[in-house]
Enzyme design. Structure first.
Site, PDB file in Angstrom:
ATOM      1  CG  PHE A   1      15.732   3.453 -79.683  1.00 43.31           C
ATOM      2  CD1 PHE A   1      16.270   3.644 -78.421  1.00 43.31           C
ATOM      3  CD2 PHE A   1      15.274   4.553 -80.390  1.00 43.31           C
ATOM      4  CE1 PHE A   1      16.363   4.914 -77.871  1.00 43.31           C
ATOM      5  CE2 PHE A   1      15.360   5.826 -79.852  1.00 43.31           C
ATOM      6  CZ  PHE A   1      15.907   6.005 -78.584  1.00 43.31           C
ATOM      7  CD  GLN A   2      12.140   6.718 -78.321  1.00 41.62           C
ATOM      8  OE1 GLN A   2      11.644   7.006 -79.404  1.00 41.62           O
ATOM      9  NE2 GLN A   2      12.429   7.641 -77.411  1.00 41.62           N
TER      10      GLN A   2
ATOM     11  CD  GLU B   1       5.494  11.985 -74.352  1.00 43.02           C
ATOM     12  OE1 GLU B   1       6.350  11.872 -75.249  1.00 43.02           O
ATOM     13  OE2 GLU B   1       5.783  12.135 -73.133  1.00 43.02           O
TER      14      GLU B   1
ATOM     15  CE  LYS C   1      10.228   6.539 -88.966  1.00 44.81           C
ATOM     16  NZ  LYS C   1      11.539   6.859 -88.323  1.00 44.81           N
TER      17      LYS C   1
ATOM     18  CG  MET D   1      -7.909  14.130 -49.126  1.00 40.64           C
ATOM     19  SD  MET D   1      -9.231  14.956 -48.198  1.00 40.64           S
ATOM     20  CE  MET D   1     -10.127  15.766 -49.517  1.00 40.64           C
TER      21      MET D   1
END
Length: 587
Positions: free
Chosen positions: A115-116, A53, A165, A484
């Site tokens: 969940f999630q 993502e 949802k 760097m």
């Protein structure tokens, strides 16, 4: 008025279509599956399936910055949302318009550790311009249209929509964008006329002036860059640009002094330090530009033009602060300059340019050439020279030494051709960003100038590039160090290179082939041109492994906490002017 009733998922897709969205970047999961099901049933929006993502948001950034459109992202709840956080913060810091649609567990499970599930709006509140939790399908159309308006209006930025949802499955009215107007957010685009007149009076009276342009010019659109260049030419004054502003004035313009700031040119930084009037257009006085604030441009009068009112007097107190879109303000500045018949003070300006030319004579970007080892500066310089005739060439970068060398040695003639992570400094930005640029500009030459450490951050997106047959070119300056980090360890920590050496790198040529791309390698200076030409010629994705000098440092450099007139021009300068542990030059 009676509106058609759709499911929330269909409302979302129809709103995106009506907003002109053609491409979205995303990754499906349980909470956002109703949206993906609706996506499957239409053919007006193309979905690019990324591999993580974070890559989706960076790709949307590249898409947005190369086109001026809003980039769109789909992610699912929980880890999908948290993986997007770095990209959202990057977009916020660099003012990139993004709308991120994030799935969420059903409303009755929010707060139950389902969940999630995570507190997506809470997590993203500090790293978005605005965010929404949609609790009713009836609100969804309004929220989506508002999100696009907020993302692209005023100072652009990312907006997140948290979509439970049950809201995406429920029924509600579809309200078209023309029927919705944001009630409270009305950014000011026209500057206050009296302040603009005072600013022009001050500009005309200047003896040692400098224009200081930033990413706000790019964000305002191509017209802003045209006006900026025109006003610079009308006045005859020198101009410098920030890292994010490169391309706002052509790099080949005789009045352009190069980039300013920590790794900017000697002449740009000393002109900023010694000016008597500074005209800051679309810039935000970032710490990498100002250096030590109490020594920043002492004695100068400062004019600041920015669309974000919170940027005025935030870091540096200014004499005149003008809130407005830089396109409109520059139009009025030019109009007033012409109406009042203003001309610069020719004698003072001639003396000022004479001083600047003396600083230029130091040739601060000079580097030692080698017959045996590729210097990173040489690699970028040849890349520029061999691609400069391409009409549509875009450069993205990762973050580190290679990023600064790209800014120093690649000349950008147009806006929106240079895409890098400036504010957040996100390693792994360049590859997915290049992917987004290529999706938006299929016929363009898109090159990610990378370091071997940064490229590994999002290397999985080579799989996405392969799936969609995107001919992205990856140009790795491979010095086998986090360059760097190593440079600062050399300067500040006695050469104790703690965890900055990459001793288990893949064979990038074989890795390219594993992803269905072409792998090339240059190990000697004589290899360089042939590898670059072949990279450009091949009509598919390429990873070019350019083996460069492992010990090369990026100069010039203003150490952290130092002033513009305390620059280090090279290793000898470093030895003569050691740096304290606090980053101060010991003079």
């Amino acid at each position: 008025m009676a509106y058609e009733q759709f499911t929330g998922a269909k409302i979302l897709i129809q709103a995106l279509i009506d907003q002109g969205v053609k491409d979205v970047f995303g990754y499906p999961g349980g909470a956002i599956l109703p949206v993906y099901d609706e996506l499957y049933q239409q053919n007006q929006i193309r979905h690019i399936l990324v591999r993580q993502e974070g890559g989706a948001v960076h790709a949307a950034e590249g898409y947005a910055r190369s086109t001026g459109k809003v980039g769109v992202v789909f992610v699912t709840s929980g880890p999908g949302a948290t993986n997007a956080v770095t990209g959202l913060t990057d977009a916020l810091m660099d003012s990139v318009p993004i709308v991120c649609i994030c799935g969420q567990v059903p409303t009755h499970l929010i707060g139950n550790d389902a969940f999630q599930e995570c507190d997506t709006t809470g997590i993203t509140r500090p790293c978005t311009k605005h965010n929404y939790l949609v609790k009713s399908t009836a609100d969804l159309a309004r929220v989506v249209h508002e999100a696009f308006y907020v993302a692209r209006s005023g100072r652009p930025g990312p907006v997140l929509i948290d979509l439970p949802k049950d809201v995406s499955l429920g029924m509600g009215p579809y309200i078209p964008p023309g029927d919705i107007q944001h009630r409270t957010y009305q950014p000011r685009v026209k500057g206050e006329r009296s302040l603009i007149e005072q600013a022009v009076d001050m500009i005309a009276a200047a003896k040692r002036p400098i224009f200081y342009g930033g990413g706000g010019i790019i964000n305002s659109g191509p017209r802003a860059s045209e006006l900026m260049t025109r006003f610079v030419e009308m006045t005859g004054y020198p101009v410098t640009l920030t890292l994010m502003g490169l391309g706002a004035v052509p790099a080949s313009h005789p009045q352009f002094l190069g980039m300013l700031g920590m790794h900017g040119t000697y002449e740009a930084n000393l002109a900023m330090h010694g000016c008597d009037v500074m005209i800051a257009i679309g810039s935000r006085f970032d710490d990498r530009v100002t250096g030590r604030l109490n020594a920043f441009s002492p004695g100068s009068r400062k004019i600041h033009v920015d669309i974000d009112p919170s940027s005025i007097n935030k870091n540096v107190l200014v004499d005149i602060g003008i809130v407005g879109d830089v396109t409109h303000v520059l139009e009025e500045m030019i109009e007033i300059w012409q109406a009042k018949g203003y001309h610069s003070d020719k004698k003072a300006l001639k003396d000022w340019w004479r001083q600047i030319d003396q600083w230029k004579a130091r040739d601060c970007l000079a580097f030692h050439h080698s017959k045996d080892i590729i210097k990173p500066q040489q690699a970028i310089k040849r890349l520029f020279e061999l691609t400069r005739d391409h009409q549509n060439c875009f450069i993205t970068t990762e973050v580190g030494q290679h990023q600064m060398w790209a800014a120093q040695f690649y000349g950008f003639e147009k806006p929106n051709r240079w895409l890098t992570s400036g504010g957040l400094g996100t390693m792994g930005y360049g590859l997915p960003s290049a992917m987004g640029v290529q999706v938006a500009n299929p016929d363009a030459l898109v090159i990610d100038i990378a370091g071997e450490a940064s490229i590994m951050m999002n290397i999985q997106e080579m799989s996405t590039i392969s799936q969609y047959r995107l001919p992205v070119k990856v140009f790795i300056l491979n010095n086998e160090y986090m360059g760097m980090v190593r440079q600062w360890q050399e300067l500040l920590h006695g050469g104790r290179y703690s965890e900055s050496y990459m001793d288990s790198l893949p064979d990038f040529v074989k890795l390219a082939e594993a992803f269905g791309a072409v792998g090339l390698r240059a190990e000697k200076p004589d290899d360089l041109d042939d590898v670059i030409r072949e990279m450009i010629r091949v009509p598919k994705a390429v990873i070019a492994d350019i083996r460069v000098d492992k010990a090369e440092n990026c100069f010039p450099m203003i150490p952290s906490g130092a002033a513009h007139n305390e620059m280090l021009l090279g290793p000898a300068d470093k030895a003569e002017r050691p740096i304290s542990e606090e980053g101060m030059v010991l003079v």
